[in-house]
Design a protein around this motif. Structure first.
Motif, PDB file in Angstrom:
ATOM      1  N   ARG A 172       0.901  10.785   8.177  1.00 16.45           N
ATOM      2  CA  ARG A 172      -0.048   9.771   7.420  1.00 16.45           C
ATOM      3  C   ARG A 172       0.576   7.925   8.298  1.00 16.45           C
ATOM      4  NH1 ARG A 172      -2.860  10.931   1.817  1.00 16.45           N
ATOM      5  NH2 ARG A 172      -0.877  11.034   0.861  1.00 16.45           N
ATOM      6  N   MET A 173       0.200   7.509   8.898  1.00 17.26           N
ATOM      7  CA  MET A 173       0.353   6.719   9.305  1.00 17.26           C
ATOM      8  C   MET A 173      -1.018   5.456   9.228  1.00 17.26           C
ATOM      9  SD  MET A 173       0.993   5.108  13.535  1.00 17.26           S
ATOM     10  CE  MET A 173       0.763   3.874  13.882  1.00 17.26           C
ATOM     11  N   PHE A 174      -0.484   4.164   8.823  1.00 19.77           N
ATOM     12  CA  PHE A 174      -1.657   3.718   8.108  1.00 19.77           C
ATOM     13  C   PHE A 174      -0.768   2.072   8.039  1.00 19.77           C
ATOM     14  CE2 PHE A 174       1.123   5.426   4.412  1.00 19.77           C
ATOM     15  CZ  PHE A 174       1.160   4.090   3.480  1.00 19.77           C
ATOM     16  N   ASP A 208      10.467   4.558   6.420  1.00 20.34           N
ATOM     17  CA  ASP A 208      10.798   4.788   5.333  1.00 20.34           C
ATOM     18  C   ASP A 208      10.663   6.488   4.488  1.00 20.34           C
ATOM     19  OD1 ASP A 208      11.929   2.390   4.209  1.00 20.34           O
ATOM     20  OD2 ASP A 208      10.347   1.852   5.188  1.00 20.34           O
ATOM     21  N   ALA A 209       9.549   6.798   4.190  1.00 18.95           N
ATOM     22  CA  ALA A 209       9.613   7.636   3.628  1.00 18.95           C
ATOM     23  C   ALA A 209       8.896   8.737   4.483  1.00 18.95           C
ATOM     24  CB  ALA A 209       7.517   7.458   3.406  1.00 18.95           C
ATOM     25  N   LEU A 210       9.193   8.460   6.072  1.00 16.65           N
ATOM     26  CA  LEU A 210       9.107   9.621   7.065  1.00 16.65           C
ATOM     27  C   LEU A 210      10.523  10.749   7.045  1.00 16.65           C
ATOM     28  CD1 LEU A 210       7.999  10.382   9.484  1.00 16.65           C
ATOM     29  CD2 LEU A 210       9.463   9.740  11.092  1.00 16.65           C
ATOM     30  N   GLU A 211       9.922  11.832   6.531  1.00 14.02           N
ATOM     31  CA  GLU A 211      11.370  12.413   6.256  1.00 14.02           C
ATOM     32  C   GLU A 211      11.683  13.788   7.615  1.00 14.02           C
ATOM     33  OE1 GLU A 211      10.002  16.277   4.032  1.00 14.02           O
ATOM     34  OE2 GLU A 211       8.397  14.773   2.996  1.00 14.02           O
ATOM     35  N   ARG A 215       1.427  -0.994   0.049  1.00 16.49           N
ATOM     36  CA  ARG A 215      -0.567  -0.325  -0.113  1.00 16.49           C
ATOM     37  C   ARG A 215       1.151   1.119   0.361  1.00 16.49           C
ATOM     38  NH1 ARG A 215      -4.029   0.253   4.711  1.00 16.49           N
ATOM     39  NH2 ARG A 215      -5.338   0.780   3.318  1.00 16.49           N
ATOM     40  N   ALA A 216       0.673   2.472  -0.706  1.00 19.01           N
ATOM     41  CA  ALA A 216       0.832   3.734  -0.498  1.00 19.01           C
ATOM     42  C   ALA A 216       0.234   5.054  -0.509  1.00 19.01           C
ATOM     43  CB  ALA A 216       1.905   4.064  -2.552  1.00 19.01           C
ATOM     44  N   ALA A 217       0.583   5.814  -0.178  1.00 19.40           N
ATOM     45  CA  ALA A 217      -0.352   6.610   0.492  1.00 19.40           C
ATOM     46  C   ALA A 217      -0.272   7.284  -1.199  1.00 19.40           C
ATOM     47  CB  ALA A 217       0.762   8.032   1.372  1.00 19.40           C
ATOM     48  N   ARG A 218      -1.670   8.438  -0.873  1.00 20.31           N
ATOM     49  CA  ARG A 218      -1.969   8.651  -2.491  1.00 20.31           C
ATOM     50  C   ARG A 218      -3.133   9.905  -1.743  1.00 20.31           C
ATOM     51  NH1 ARG A 218      -4.164   4.341  -3.755  1.00 20.31           N
ATOM     52  NH2 ARG A 218      -5.735   4.335  -5.589  1.00 20.31           N
ATOM     53  N   PRO A 249      -4.361   6.427   4.271  1.00 17.71           N
ATOM     54  CA  PRO A 249      -3.750   6.859   3.508  1.00 17.71           C
ATOM     55  C   PRO A 249      -3.977   7.665   2.399  1.00 17.71           C
ATOM     56  CG  PRO A 249      -4.396   4.592   3.697  1.00 17.71           C
ATOM     57  CD  PRO A 249      -5.305   4.958   4.555  1.00 17.71           C
ATOM     58  N   HIS A 250      -5.298   7.090   1.275  1.00 19.95           N
ATOM     59  CA  HIS A 250      -6.049   8.307   0.827  1.00 19.95           C
ATOM     60  C   HIS A 250      -6.726   9.471   0.992  1.00 19.95           C
ATOM     61  CE1 HIS A 250      -5.264   3.604  -0.149  1.00 19.95           C
ATOM     62  NE2 HIS A 250      -4.581   4.046  -0.566  1.00 19.95           N
TER      63      HIS A 250
END
Length: 266
Positions: free
Chosen positions: A170-172, A212-215, A2-5, A157-158
């Motif tokens: 976001r946290m999913f 991984d995607a946390l800035e 799954r990916a946020a979008r 996530p969406h």
């Protein structure tokens, strides 16, 4: 995976999506998501509308495979989720591809209402991730203040709809007691992050967070993470995929020490 979008319309939903839908001001739940409901027949999905809901006499009839679960607004969330799971099992036995869930969420003035809503949404997200169902949670912006709406969007996530904006973080669910965290966690959203993590560990003693995607996560965010792990006894959190900067800040803050219930993996 799954990916946020962000979705331009509900036509873009995919299996396993959990969507925060911001409704048009004058729309009803069914009129706002008319195409989403109609596409159930096109793709072989059973439509499940969670009430309470009023269907206007002038409204187009729902697809023959649609089911309305007319729960009162005070209904126990676990009972609602159990009923949804039963409908999914029934739909699978009937040969449907999946289930399309549609529900309108309402703000609560009850004590801990905001935190309870976060927990409910995270349970729905786990359900969508594990079952492949599509879940659309509709929100009427006129009933919510902007900060409350952003908090609840963080655990979807969406998102799509009028004035839909990407939340700060976001946290999913990624399945099997795993959660992905993206964006930025700072003092402005640390309390929301704390509530989301506490909801994630409410029913399981150990979870994994993917960074991984946390800035970036600042001191307030790190404190919120550790505090959430300590909220209940014997909870453990394993953080994976953090970048070098996040791991260095974690060490400098003194959290890479024995006794801290959060472990930042190398």
């Amino acid at each position: 995976m799954r990916a946020a979008r962000t979705l331009a319309t509900l036509d873009e939903v995919e299996l396993g999506d959990h969507v925060c839908r911001l409704m048009q001001p004058s729309a009803t739940l069914l009129s706002d998501a008319r195409a989403y409901v109609a596409d159930g027949a096109l793709y072989g999905d059973k439509v499940l509308v969670i009430g309470p809901i009023d269907v206007p006499r002038t409204a187009k009839p729902l697809p023959s495979a649609a089911v309305i679960l007319d729960f009162p607004s005070t209904a126990d969330p676990e009972s609602i989720l159990a009923a949804v799971r039963r409908e999914v099992r029934t739909a699978m036995s009937q040969g449907f591809r999946s289930v399309r869930v549609l529900t309108e969420r309402m703000p609560s003035s009850a004590p801990h209402g905001a935190e309870d809503l976060l927990a409910q949404e995270m349970r729905l997200d786990e359900f969508a991730a594990e079952s492949g169902a599509i879940v659309v949670c509709a929100f009427r912006p006129s009933l919510w203040d902007a900060s409350a709406l952003e908090r609840v969007a963080c655990v979807h996530p969406h998102e799509t709809g009028t004035r839909a904006q990407r939340p700060t973080f976001r946290m999913f669910s990624t399945g099997a007691d795993g959660w992905s965290v993206d964006g930025v966690i700072d003092s402005d959203c640390a309390a929301t992050f704390n509530a989301a993590v506490r909801a994630a560990v409410r029913n399981t003693p150990k979870i994994r967070l993917r960074f991984d995607a946390l800035e970036m996560i600042d001191a307030a965010g790190m404190h919120a993470l550790v505090d959430a792990a300590r909220h209940l006894p014997d909870r453990r959190i394993l953080v994976e995929g953090a970048n070098d900067t996040v791991r260095l800040c974690w060490e400098l803050a003194g959290y890479a020490a024995p006794g801290v219930p959060v472990v930042m993996a190398a």
